[in-house]
Design an enzyme around this catalytic site. Structure first.
Site: not given
Length: 268
Positions: A126, A156, A160
């Site tokens: 996003m 990451h 994750k």
């Protein structure tokens, strides 16, 4: 006019971050919070669970049970939960912003079907910066074609679950399409052992790093003979994803049914 938002995955790390952004935004209002039915805090006041004043909204086991009739759904939950919500999208008749990572081809097909009934955005990331990175990757890959080798490296945190990240997969899809290929035909996940020959010119290398508390780093490397270009985005905190999700929710409110992208939200 304020946009009512239903948060699915409300007690996840990103759900709490999005709630914080909503609480600070005068043009957004938290209208519902959803978690899986067996959650030990089900039915409790959400604000009390996360240490914020959020108007007495309680945790519910489904979108329907929030009672919100004109809200936008932000789904930042699990793949299984998102699939269920996409299947029910026509019945709930609420716009959706789907941020869940790890979705596969069949999930995107579900989203396309849902978009026949409601406005929907599905994005693997996003962030404004990442969505600009998608566009830059498309442009550079399209211009350089098979002249430069393409490698994608993502990093990451240790928690994750999916690898490569949804963002890295999207970068791979964008780059592959720009050189006239498909993700499945040219992307290679990691490398080990002895290569049979020289590197194929249209191959795209994909590499995932997991460790510590890295929020999210993505690099697209274009390596030529005597020069290289690196496009890189580094996320410093999860707030960038939360702000992007809320911005997308406010943008899609009132839009006609259809499938939209973050490019539409950002005017790219």
């Amino acid at each position: 006019m304020s946009t009512d938002i239903i948060m699915v995955g409300a007690l996840g790390r990103m759900g709490i971050e999005i709630a914080r952004v909503i609480a600070e935004d005068p043009d957004a209002c938290l209208a519902g919070c959803v978690e899986y039915p067996e959650h030990p805090k089900m039915g409790q006041e959400y604000g009390a669970c996360v240490g914020m004043d959020l108007g007495g909204v309680k945790l519910c086991p489904s979108i329907e049970e929030t009672g919100a009739k004109s809200a936008v759904v932000i789904d930042f939950s699990s793949v299984q939960s998102t699939r269920s919500n996409l299947l029910k999208a026509a019945g709930t008749n609420l716009p959706m912003v789907v941020c869940t990572t790890g979705l596969d081809k069949s999930d995107h097909e579900l989203a396309a079907k849902a978009a026949l009934s409601v406005p929907i955005i599905v994005s693997s990331n996003m962030s404004l910066g990442v969505n600009l990175l998608f566009s830059l990757t498309e442009m550079v890959a399209g211009k350089l074609g098979g002249m430069f080798d393409i490698e994608i490296i993502e990093a990451h945190h240790r928690f994750k679950k999916d690898s490569p990240s949804g963002t890295a997969r999207t970068l791979g899809e964008v780059a592959a399409k720009a050189i006239g290929q498909t993700y499945g035909s040219v992307v290679v996940d990691g490398r080990s052992g002895m290569a049979p020959g020289t590197r194929p010119p249209l191959e795209i290398g994909m590499h995932a790093v997991r460790g510590g508390d890295i929020t999210g780093d993505h690099t697209v490397l274009f390596a030529g003979i005597g020069e290289r270009i690196e496009l890189r985005h580094m996320a410093h905190n999860r707030g960038i994803f939360a702000r992007g999700a809320v911005a997308a929710a406010k943008w899609i409110a009132g839009k006609p049914a259809g499938q939209y992208t973050m490019k539409d939200v950002l005017g790219l």
